[in-house]
Design a protein around this motif. Structure first.
Motif, short mmCIF file in Angstrom:
data_model
loop_
_atom_site.label_atom_id
_atom_site.label_comp_id
_atom_site.label_asym_id
_atom_site.label_seq_id
_atom_site.Cartn_x
_atom_site.Cartn_y
_atom_site.Cartn_z
N GLY A 18 0.81 -1.20 0.00
CA GLY A 18 0.00 0.00 0.00
C GLY A 18 0.85 1.26 0.00
O GLY A 18 2.06 1.22 -0.23
N GLY A 19 0.22 2.39 0.22
CA GLY A 19 0.93 3.66 0.19
C GLY A 19 0.86 4.31 -1.18
O GLY A 19 0.25 3.78 -2.12
N ALA A 20 1.51 5.44 -1.31
CA ALA A 20 1.40 6.24 -2.52
C ALA A 20 1.83 5.51 -3.78
O ALA A 20 1.20 5.64 -4.83
N ASP A 21 2.91 4.74 -3.72
CA ASP A 21 3.43 4.06 -4.90
C ASP A 21 2.82 2.69 -5.14
O ASP A 21 3.05 2.09 -6.19
N LYS A 22 2.07 2.18 -4.18
CA LYS A 22 1.50 0.83 -4.28
C LYS A 22 0.02 0.84 -3.90
O LYS A 22 -0.47 -0.07 -3.25
N ALA A 23 -0.67 1.87 -4.34
CA ALA A 23 -2.05 2.05 -3.90
C ALA A 23 -2.99 0.99 -4.44
O ALA A 23 -3.94 0.59 -3.78
N VAL A 24 -2.71 0.53 -5.67
CA VAL A 24 -3.62 -0.40 -6.35
C VAL A 24 -2.80 -1.52 -6.98
O VAL A 24 -1.74 -1.28 -7.57
N HIS A 25 -3.27 -2.75 -6.84
CA HIS A 25 -2.61 -3.92 -7.43
C HIS A 25 -3.51 -4.47 -8.53
O HIS A 25 -4.70 -4.69 -8.32
N ALA A 26 -2.93 -4.66 -9.72
CA ALA A 26 -3.69 -5.19 -10.86
C ALA A 26 -3.07 -6.50 -11.34
O ALA A 26 -1.83 -6.64 -11.37
N TYR A 27 -3.92 -7.43 -11.72
CA TYR A 27 -3.47 -8.70 -12.30
C TYR A 27 -4.39 -9.05 -13.46
O TYR A 27 -5.59 -8.76 -13.42
N ALA A 28 -3.83 -9.66 -14.49
CA ALA A 28 -4.58 -9.93 -15.71
C ALA A 28 -5.33 -11.26 -15.63
O ALA A 28 -4.78 -12.26 -15.18
N ARG A 29 -6.57 -11.24 -16.13
CA ARG A 29 -7.34 -12.48 -16.21
C ARG A 29 -6.62 -13.50 -17.09
O ARG A 29 -6.66 -14.71 -16.82
N GLU A 30 -5.93 -13.03 -18.12
CA GLU A 30 -5.19 -13.93 -18.99
C GLU A 30 -4.10 -14.68 -18.23
O GLU A 30 -3.85 -15.87 -18.48
N ASP A 31 -3.47 -14.00 -17.27
CA ASP A 31 -2.45 -14.66 -16.47
C ASP A 31 -3.07 -15.62 -15.45
O ASP A 31 -2.52 -16.69 -15.17
N ARG A 53 7.29 -15.43 -14.35
CA ARG A 53 7.44 -14.10 -14.98
C ARG A 53 6.09 -13.51 -15.39
O ARG A 53 5.94 -12.92 -16.45
N ARG A 54 5.11 -13.64 -14.53
CA ARG A 54 3.79 -13.04 -14.73
C ARG A 54 3.44 -12.29 -13.44
O ARG A 54 2.58 -12.71 -12.68
N PRO A 55 4.13 -11.16 -13.19
CA PRO A 55 4.05 -10.55 -11.86
C PRO A 55 2.82 -9.70 -11.58
O PRO A 55 2.49 -9.45 -10.43
N GLY A 56 2.13 -9.20 -12.62
CA GLY A 56 1.14 -8.17 -12.38
C GLY A 56 1.85 -6.86 -12.06
O GLY A 56 3.09 -6.80 -12.04
N VAL A 57 1.08 -5.81 -11.82
CA VAL A 57 1.69 -4.50 -11.57
C VAL A 57 1.02 -3.81 -10.40
O VAL A 57 -0.11 -4.12 -10.02
N LEU A 58 1.75 -2.83 -9.85
CA LEU A 58 1.22 -1.93 -8.84
C LEU A 58 1.11 -0.55 -9.46
O LEU A 58 1.86 -0.20 -10.38
N LEU A 59 0.16 0.23 -8.94
CA LEU A 59 -0.11 1.54 -9.53
C LEU A 59 -0.28 2.59 -8.45
O LEU A 59 -0.76 2.30 -7.34
N ARG A 60 0.11 3.82 -8.78
CA ARG A 60 -0.17 4.96 -7.91
C ARG A 60 -1.40 5.69 -8.45
O ARG A 60 -1.78 5.53 -9.61
N VAL A 61 -1.99 6.49 -7.61
CA VAL A 61 -3.18 7.24 -7.98
C VAL A 61 -2.78 8.68 -8.31
O VAL A 61 -2.30 9.41 -7.45
N LEU A 62 -2.95 9.06 -9.58
CA LEU A 62 -2.66 10.43 -10.00
C LEU A 62 -3.86 11.34 -9.78
O LEU A 62 -3.70 12.52 -9.47
#
Length: 233
Positions: free
Chosen positions: A61-74, A147-156
């Motif tokens: 969590g926090g500013a740089d890890k506010a949201v975690h996304a993972y793909a249905r394809e993965d 090697r299918r990590p998903g990504v973390l996102l910040r909120v702009l």
């Protein structure tokens, strides 16, 4: 390329959760990795989604890890590997997406989802909590190897999003550094630490990590050995 051709780019589901205690390997643990789907729209705050709370805010969590996304394809790839279906949110992700190649998502690329604006900050690095979630202490290393990590996102820009929302991608940054590039350096498959500084949008903690990695490289060279790859941060 982060868009899968001829597939709608959408958020399939949104998941949130909070800290709960569980027994694991003979001891109690507290984790928020078990998340549950939300039917309606969810407010997106600077550090989290409404209703989502981290058990260990120093690592998650926090500013740089506010949201975690993972793909249905993965998730579908993992379902084939494991031999059973996996529900959206299995890996603790807040957003389960369709139509995005998250492994090759460019660091710093901006997503417009609902009325919120998000930005890719880093790949997800698997930890022991994934082992608990999958009932397999060795699963974090298996996750890293895939090697299918998903990504973390910040909120702009704060806003609201929900299942079925389209994901509109802005033009990616010119540096072209992807989640896969950062993962390769993290797992010691590459010693090219220049990718850390080449992506200014990368989560800030990676600069500190790169400083430690430089020291490790120097120690390895003095001892004439190579450190093994690991999925533990």
């Amino acid at each position: 390329m982060t868009v899968r051709e001829a597939v709608p780019v959408v958020v399939l589901s949104v998941q949130v959760g909070g800290p709960r205690a569980y027994p694991w390997l003979g001891r109690p643990i507290v984790t928020s990795i078990v998340k549950h789907p939300v039917a309606g729209r969810v407010r997106v705050h600077a550090h989290h989604l409404e209703g989502d709370e981290q058990a260990d805010p120093n690592a998650h969590g926090g500013a740089d890890k506010a949201v975690h996304a993972y793909a249905r394809e993965d998730l579908d790839w993992w379902a084939a590997e494991l031999g059973h279906p996996l529900a959206n949110g299995t890996f603790g992700e807040n957003l389960t997406t369709s139509g995005l190649d998250l492994t090759h998502a460019v660091i710093g690329q901006t997503w417009r989802v609902g009325t919120a604006v998000l930005q890719v900050t880093e790949p997800r690095t698997p930890c022991w909590k994934l082992g608990f979630r999958m009932g397999d202490p060795g699963f974090p290393r298996r996750m890293a190897a895939a090697r299918r990590p998903g990504v973390l996102l910040r909120v702009l820009e704060e806003g609201a999003l929900g299942p079925g929302d389209a994901v509109t991608l802005e033009r990616p940054p010119a540096h072209g550094i992807t989640a896969a590039d950062i993962t390769r350096v993290y797992l010691r498959e590459s010693r090219d630490l220049s990718v850390i500084d080449a992506a200014p949008e990368l989560a800030a903690h990676w600069r500190t990590w790169a400083g430690h990695r430089t020291v490790w490289h120097e120690e390895d060279e003095r001892r004439g050995r190579t450190r093994p790859a690991t999925s533990e941060g």
